[in-house]
Design a protein around this motif. Structure first.
Motif, short mmCIF file in Angstrom:
data_model
loop_
_atom_site.label_atom_id
_atom_site.label_comp_id
_atom_site.label_asym_id
_atom_site.label_seq_id
_atom_site.Cartn_x
_atom_site.Cartn_y
_atom_site.Cartn_z
N VAL A 292 0.84 -1.20 0.00
CA VAL A 292 0.00 0.00 0.00
C VAL A 292 0.88 1.25 0.00
O VAL A 292 1.86 1.33 0.74
N ILE A 293 0.52 2.19 -0.84
CA ILE A 293 1.10 3.53 -0.83
C ILE A 293 -0.03 4.47 -0.43
O ILE A 293 -1.04 4.58 -1.13
N GLY A 294 0.10 5.10 0.72
CA GLY A 294 -0.95 5.99 1.22
C GLY A 294 -0.46 7.41 1.28
O GLY A 294 0.70 7.66 1.62
N THR A 295 -1.33 8.35 0.96
CA THR A 295 -0.92 9.76 1.00
C THR A 295 -1.54 10.48 2.20
O THR A 295 -2.64 10.16 2.64
N VAL A 296 -0.78 11.44 2.69
CA VAL A 296 -1.22 12.31 3.78
C VAL A 296 -0.92 13.75 3.38
O VAL A 296 -0.08 14.01 2.52
N ARG A 297 -1.63 14.68 4.01
CA ARG A 297 -1.36 16.09 3.78
C ARG A 297 -0.34 16.58 4.80
O ARG A 297 -0.46 16.30 5.99
N GLY A 298 0.66 17.31 4.33
CA GLY A 298 1.62 17.91 5.23
C GLY A 298 2.57 16.88 5.84
O GLY A 298 2.71 15.76 5.38
N SER A 299 3.17 17.28 6.94
CA SER A 299 4.22 16.46 7.55
C SER A 299 3.87 15.97 8.95
O SER A 299 4.67 15.28 9.58
N ARG A 300 2.69 16.30 9.46
CA ARG A 300 2.37 15.89 10.82
C ARG A 300 2.11 14.38 10.89
O ARG A 300 1.70 13.75 9.92
N ARG A 301 2.34 13.82 12.06
CA ARG A 301 2.15 12.39 12.25
C ARG A 301 0.66 12.06 12.27
O ARG A 301 -0.15 12.79 12.84
N THR A 302 0.31 10.94 11.65
CA THR A 302 -1.09 10.52 11.56
C THR A 302 -1.20 9.04 11.94
O THR A 302 -0.19 8.36 12.17
N GLY A 303 -2.43 8.56 11.93
CA GLY A 303 -2.64 7.13 12.16
C GLY A 303 -1.99 6.27 11.11
O GLY A 303 -1.64 5.11 11.37
N LEU A 304 -1.80 6.81 9.91
CA LEU A 304 -1.13 6.04 8.85
C LEU A 304 0.33 5.77 9.22
O LEU A 304 0.86 4.70 8.90
N HIS A 305 0.96 6.71 9.91
CA HIS A 305 2.35 6.49 10.34
C HIS A 305 2.42 5.36 11.37
O HIS A 305 3.35 4.53 11.35
N ASP A 306 1.44 5.31 12.26
CA ASP A 306 1.40 4.21 13.22
C ASP A 306 1.22 2.87 12.51
O ASP A 306 1.87 1.88 12.85
N LEU A 307 0.35 2.86 11.51
CA LEU A 307 0.11 1.63 10.75
C LEU A 307 1.36 1.21 10.00
O LEU A 307 1.67 0.01 9.92
N ALA A 308 2.10 2.17 9.47
CA ALA A 308 3.31 1.85 8.71
C ALA A 308 4.34 1.14 9.58
O ALA A 308 5.07 0.26 9.11
N GLU A 309 4.39 1.51 10.85
CA GLU A 309 5.38 0.92 11.75
C GLU A 309 5.15 -0.57 11.98
O GLU A 309 6.07 -1.29 12.36
N THR A 310 3.93 -1.04 11.76
CA THR A 310 3.62 -2.46 11.96
C THR A 310 3.42 -3.21 10.63
O THR A 310 2.99 -4.35 10.64
N SER A 311 3.75 -2.55 9.52
CA SER A 311 3.43 -3.12 8.20
C SER A 311 4.55 -3.95 7.60
O SER A 311 4.40 -4.45 6.47
N GLU A 312 5.68 -4.05 8.29
CA GLU A 312 6.83 -4.80 7.77
C GLU A 312 7.27 -4.29 6.40
O GLU A 312 7.64 -5.06 5.51
N GLY A 313 7.21 -2.99 6.24
CA GLY A 313 7.69 -2.36 5.01
C GLY A 313 6.72 -2.39 3.85
O GLY A 313 7.06 -1.92 2.75
N ARG A 314 5.50 -2.88 4.07
CA ARG A 314 4.54 -2.98 2.96
C ARG A 314 3.70 -1.73 2.79
O ARG A 314 2.94 -1.63 1.83
N LEU A 315 3.83 -0.77 3.72
CA LEU A 315 3.11 0.50 3.60
C LEU A 315 4.11 1.64 3.46
O LEU A 315 4.97 1.84 4.31
N THR A 316 3.97 2.37 2.36
CA THR A 316 4.78 3.55 2.08
C THR A 316 3.92 4.78 2.19
O THR A 316 2.78 4.78 1.70
#
Length: 231
Positions: free
Chosen positions: A32-56
């Motif tokens: 998965v490649i997910g987009t966010v607005r700006g540079s603030r931390r979001t729930g997507l960043h938390d998800l990325a940490e547990t994705s074993e590199g499959r979420l960019t």
């Protein structure tokens, strides 16, 4: 074992439905490649940490055409199986005659013009048998508008649907699946606390419906249960 994983790009994946979609596709074994607005931390960043590199995570302000083009350039070496645009705003329930011009412009640009710019710009990266989807709403259905209200939001979703239909008609040879998805009435900032569905109840249905239509060329307007939504 087949090590080739499918790849989904989720535009607007920082929270609620977009975040839920990113999580659901990861659960199903996709990259998965997910987009966010700006540079603030979001729930997507938390998800990325547990994705074993499959979420960019990519940064994108969808209303900026230059940023859309820059994202296309960054992804130009990737072949996408799914491009899904999940982004919309509302600015309250005003009768259309009371809507300020700048509010009308902001909602139409965000909800109708910008998603189609993403589709036009990133669509060529989607595999010929892949899927291009946009989060719409049954409030964009003219046939279902029997009670009124939410004039501007409804109009923006109707405009989005019409533009997507024009996109499909313009390129009759397009072999990709094209979907406008109604997620149901979901408890988000847009849907409100009184909505019928949680994100966890809506998202699997959205994904199941899209997967059932993989490889079926042409445009469809469907809800999260797979029912046809009238135009």
């Amino acid at each position: 074992m087949n090590d080739i994983r499918k790849t989904a790009v989720i535009i607007g994946a920082s929270r609620t439905l977009g975040l839920g979609l990113a999580d659901e596709y990861l659960r199903r074994g996709w990259d998965v490649i997910g987009t966010v607005r700006g540079s603030r931390r979001t729930g997507l960043h938390d998800l990325a940490e547990t994705s074993e590199g499959r979420l960019t995570i990519e940064s994108l302000e969808m209303t900026d055409p230059e940023q859309i083009s820059a994202l296309r350039d960054r992804l130009s070496q990737r072949t996408l199986d799914l491009l899904f645009v999940n982004a919309a705003i509302t600015r309250g329930d005003l009768p259309i005659g009371e809507v300020p011009t700048d509010m009308f412009t902001e909602v139409m640009i965000t909800n109708a013009l910008s998603p189609m710019r993403v589709v036009e710009t990133l669509g060529p990266l989607v595999a010929p048998t892949g899927t291009i989807g946009i989060m719409s709403s049954d409030q964009g259905s003219i046939a279902l508008n029997t009670e009124g209200g939410q004039d501007l939001y409804r109009a923006s979703k109707s405009a989005l649907n019409q533009l997507m239909r024009s996109y499909a008609a313009r390129d009759a040879e397009n072999t990709r699946t094209l979907l406008l998805m109604d997620p149901g009435w979901v408890r988000t900032e847009l849907g409100g606390a009184e909505a019928e569905l949680s994100v966890e109840e809506s998202v699997p249905g959205v994904v199941e419906t899209m997967e059932r239509h993989e490889g079926k060329r042409g445009l469809r307007f469907l809800d999260y249960e797979g029912n046809v939504v009238p135009w």
